[in-house]
Write a protein that holds these residues in place. Structure first.
Motif, short mmCIF file in Angstrom:
data_model
loop_
_atom_site.label_atom_id
_atom_site.label_comp_id
_atom_site.label_asym_id
_atom_site.label_seq_id
_atom_site.Cartn_x
_atom_site.Cartn_y
_atom_site.Cartn_z
N SER A 304 0.83 -1.20 0.00
CA SER A 304 0.00 0.00 0.00
C SER A 304 0.87 1.25 0.00
O SER A 304 2.03 1.22 0.43
CB SER A 304 -0.93 0.02 1.22
N THR A 305 0.30 2.32 -0.52
CA THR A 305 0.90 3.64 -0.46
C THR A 305 -0.09 4.58 0.24
O THR A 305 -1.10 4.12 0.79
CB THR A 305 1.22 4.17 -1.87
N ALA A 306 0.17 5.86 0.21
CA ALA A 306 -0.70 6.80 0.92
C ALA A 306 -2.11 6.80 0.38
O ALA A 306 -3.08 7.00 1.13
CB ALA A 306 -0.10 8.21 0.85
N PHE A 307 -2.27 6.56 -0.92
CA PHE A 307 -3.59 6.68 -1.52
C PHE A 307 -4.06 5.43 -2.26
O PHE A 307 -5.09 5.47 -2.93
CB PHE A 307 -3.62 7.88 -2.49
N SER A 308 -3.34 4.35 -2.16
CA SER A 308 -3.76 3.15 -2.88
C SER A 308 -3.20 1.90 -2.22
O SER A 308 -2.25 1.98 -1.43
CB SER A 308 -3.30 3.20 -4.34
N SER A 309 -3.80 0.78 -2.52
CA SER A 309 -3.31 -0.51 -2.06
C SER A 309 -3.70 -1.56 -3.09
O SER A 309 -4.60 -1.35 -3.91
CB SER A 309 -3.90 -0.87 -0.69
N GLY A 310 -3.01 -2.68 -3.04
CA GLY A 310 -3.32 -3.72 -4.01
C GLY A 310 -2.74 -5.05 -3.58
O GLY A 310 -1.86 -5.13 -2.70
N SER A 311 -3.23 -6.11 -4.18
CA SER A 311 -2.73 -7.44 -3.89
C SER A 311 -3.03 -8.36 -5.06
O SER A 311 -3.93 -8.10 -5.87
CB SER A 311 -3.36 -8.00 -2.61
N VAL A 312 -2.26 -9.42 -5.17
CA VAL A 312 -2.48 -10.43 -6.18
C VAL A 312 -2.10 -11.78 -5.58
O VAL A 312 -1.20 -11.87 -4.72
CB VAL A 312 -1.64 -10.15 -7.45
N ALA A 313 -2.83 -12.82 -5.96
CA ALA A 313 -2.55 -14.15 -5.46
C ALA A 313 -2.77 -15.17 -6.57
O ALA A 313 -3.67 -15.02 -7.40
CB ALA A 313 -3.44 -14.48 -4.26
N VAL A 314 -1.93 -16.21 -6.57
CA VAL A 314 -2.01 -17.26 -7.57
C VAL A 314 -1.80 -18.59 -6.87
O VAL A 314 -0.96 -18.70 -5.97
CB VAL A 314 -0.93 -17.09 -8.67
N GLU A 315 -2.58 -19.59 -7.25
CA GLU A 315 -2.37 -20.93 -6.73
C GLU A 315 -2.54 -21.93 -7.86
O GLU A 315 -3.48 -21.83 -8.66
CB GLU A 315 -3.35 -21.26 -5.60
N GLU A 339 -7.80 6.12 -3.56
CA GLU A 339 -8.54 7.25 -3.00
C GLU A 339 -8.13 8.51 -3.74
O GLU A 339 -6.95 8.86 -3.79
CB GLU A 339 -8.26 7.40 -1.51
N VAL A 340 -9.12 9.19 -4.34
CA VAL A 340 -8.90 10.43 -5.08
C VAL A 340 -9.94 11.45 -4.64
O VAL A 340 -11.14 11.18 -4.71
CB VAL A 340 -8.99 10.20 -6.61
N GLY A 341 -9.50 12.59 -4.16
CA GLY A 341 -10.42 13.64 -3.75
C GLY A 341 -11.34 13.24 -2.62
O GLY A 341 -12.50 13.68 -2.56
N GLY A 342 -10.84 12.37 -1.73
CA GLY A 342 -11.66 11.94 -0.61
C GLY A 342 -12.61 10.81 -0.93
O GLY A 342 -13.32 10.32 -0.04
N ARG A 343 -12.66 10.37 -2.17
CA ARG A 343 -13.54 9.27 -2.57
C ARG A 343 -12.73 8.00 -2.78
O ARG A 343 -11.70 8.02 -3.45
CB ARG A 343 -14.31 9.62 -3.84
N ARG A 344 -13.17 6.92 -2.20
CA ARG A 344 -12.46 5.65 -2.30
C ARG A 344 -13.20 4.72 -3.25
O ARG A 344 -14.43 4.63 -3.22
CB ARG A 344 -12.35 5.00 -0.92
N SER A 345 -12.43 4.05 -4.09
CA SER A 345 -12.99 3.08 -5.02
C SER A 345 -12.10 1.84 -5.03
O SER A 345 -10.92 1.90 -4.66
CB SER A 345 -13.10 3.65 -6.43
N GLY A 346 -12.66 0.72 -5.45
CA GLY A 346 -11.88 -0.50 -5.47
C GLY A 346 -12.44 -1.52 -6.43
O GLY A 346 -13.57 -1.39 -6.92
#
Length: 408
Positions: A304-315, A339-346
């Motif tokens: 994660s960073t200040a305004f984003s996060s992410g993950s990936v998984a493989v099996e 998160e951009v302009g106080g709005r979070r999306s994912g």
């Protein structure tokens, strides 16, 4: 030398040839050839990228200077060669690399870019029997994919040049007491990932030696080391033994540039000691070996960073049975938030891997999977632990035996 490119540009296309100035040249199809007093020019139109606004076609040129054009010693000739084309001669941030040819001569690469229209140049100098061989790839307004293809063609041409006195390429000298077989060691590390975090990695490093003086920093390839080195030269190199040391010469890039390193070597009962690190000899599987169980490969990465996060998984799972049958399953998933302009999306997504099954054969370091429709896949395989099959390294990836897992 500064007028060399202009001479080339005035040339008209002609038929493709295979040799020039005592050099054998293997150029992929689709290029036009012209021989001039200053050397050879190969040209190719680069189609514009489809689907992009204001996309323009480009042009690719490969120049090979005649030996009498390359005056002076190696460095003097290469420095003069860098003045072509003049538009890029003053690039203050060139990318430089040095190494050796397959025969031990000098190998210099310098890449430059800039100008209007956009130009990218790759200058290469090779030493052949004390004389320089000079080559240039020039891309003008290169579309991305077509430019990559032109660079790959140029790299193949450079690798095809046989610079030995008898016109041969890399011919390793078999050591008097050669090494032979596959050796491995576990290496752990922390590496940064694409999401701003770090991943812990535990990899089984490999060295495969052949008695003819070749080696690869890979598990034993299913097609054999000689065939693999012919098709993927970047994976391979040569070795020499002398006075308790081993000299490894490895290919560093797509142009066939070699590096050289000399390490202390000691032969041990269980394998080798290289530069103080123990490498264990890996015994091959006997022909007709049958295994029973389910082995699983898994990979996960997050951050994660200040305004984003992410993950990936493989099996991925591979089930092998003593009756010679196999079954493969798996899945992959990913998620990200921002998160951009106080709005979070994912977004979150996942997908299963299509199941496949069939019959297998295991011999040496090769696992052959044959599916129900007769298609075959050859994978490299070896035991990660000398006395068990709890860890199998398949195509360089660690598969752990799943407790309680049963083969189909």
């Amino acid at each position: 030398m500064r007028r060399l490119l202009l001479v080339f540009l005035l040339a008209s296309p002609a038929a493709l040839a295979e040799s020039f100035g005592g050099l054998d040249i293997a150029l992929p199809a689709g290029w036009q050839r012209q021989e001039q007093a200053a050397g050879l020019l190969f040209t190719r139109d680069l189609p514009a990228e489809s689907g992009r606004r204001n996309a323009r076609p480009g042009r690719a040129m490969i120049a090979i200077a005649r030996s009498d054009v390359a005056r002076g010693d190696f460095d003097t000739a290469f420095t003069a060669w860098l003045r072509t084309p003049e538009q890029l001669a003053e690039d203050r941030r060139p990318r430089r690399r040095e190494g050796e040819t397959a025969q031990g001569g000098r190998f210099r690469i310098e890449e430059r870019s800039g100008g209007n229209p956009t130009m990218r140049a790759v200058h290469i100098g090779l030493e052949r029997e004390g004389r320089p061989v000079l080559l240039l790839l020039l891309l003008v307004n290169p579309p991305r994919e077509a430019g990559r293809a032109a660079r790959a063609d140029f790299a193949a041409l450079v690798r095809s040049l046989h610079l030995g006195p008898d016109g041969t390429g890399l011919v390793p000298q078999p050591p008097a007491e050669p090494l032979e077989g596959h050796f491995t060691r576990m290496a752990t590390s922390l590496v940064p990932n694409a999401f701003g975090g770090t991943d812990y990695r535990a990899d089984m490093r490999s060295l495969t030696f052949a008695p003819d003086g070749r080696f690869a920093s890979e598990p034993p390839p299913p097609e054999g080391l000689a065939a693999h080195c012919a098709t993927v030269p970047r994976d391979c190199g040569s070795y020499a033994l002398a006075g308790g040391t081993i000299t490894l010469r490895e290919v560093e890039d797509e142009f066939g540039r070699f590096s050289r390193r000399t390490l202390p070597l000691r032969r041990e009962a269980a394998g080798l000691s290289l530069d103080g690190e123990s490498w264990r000899r890996v015994e091959p599987f006997a022909a007709g070996t049958r295994l029973e169980g389910v082995w699983r490969y898994s990979f996960a990465s997050s951050g994660s960073t200040a305004f984003s996060s992410g993950s990936v998984a493989v099996e991925r799972s591979l089930a092998l049975s003593r009756d010679g049958s196999w079954r493969r399953t798996g899945w992959a998933g990913a998620s990200s938030t921002s998160e951009v302009g106080g709005r979070r999306s994912g977004v979150t997504t996942s997908a299963p891997r299509p199941d496949s099954s069939g019959r297998y054969e295991l011999a040496g370091h090769v696992l052959l999977l044959r599916d129900s429709e007769g298609r075959e896949e050859r994978l490299s395989i070896f035991r990660g632990d000398p006395d068990s099959e709890n860890l199998l390294v398949i195509n360089g990836q660690n598969y752990l035996r799943r407790e309680g897992g049963k083969a189909p």
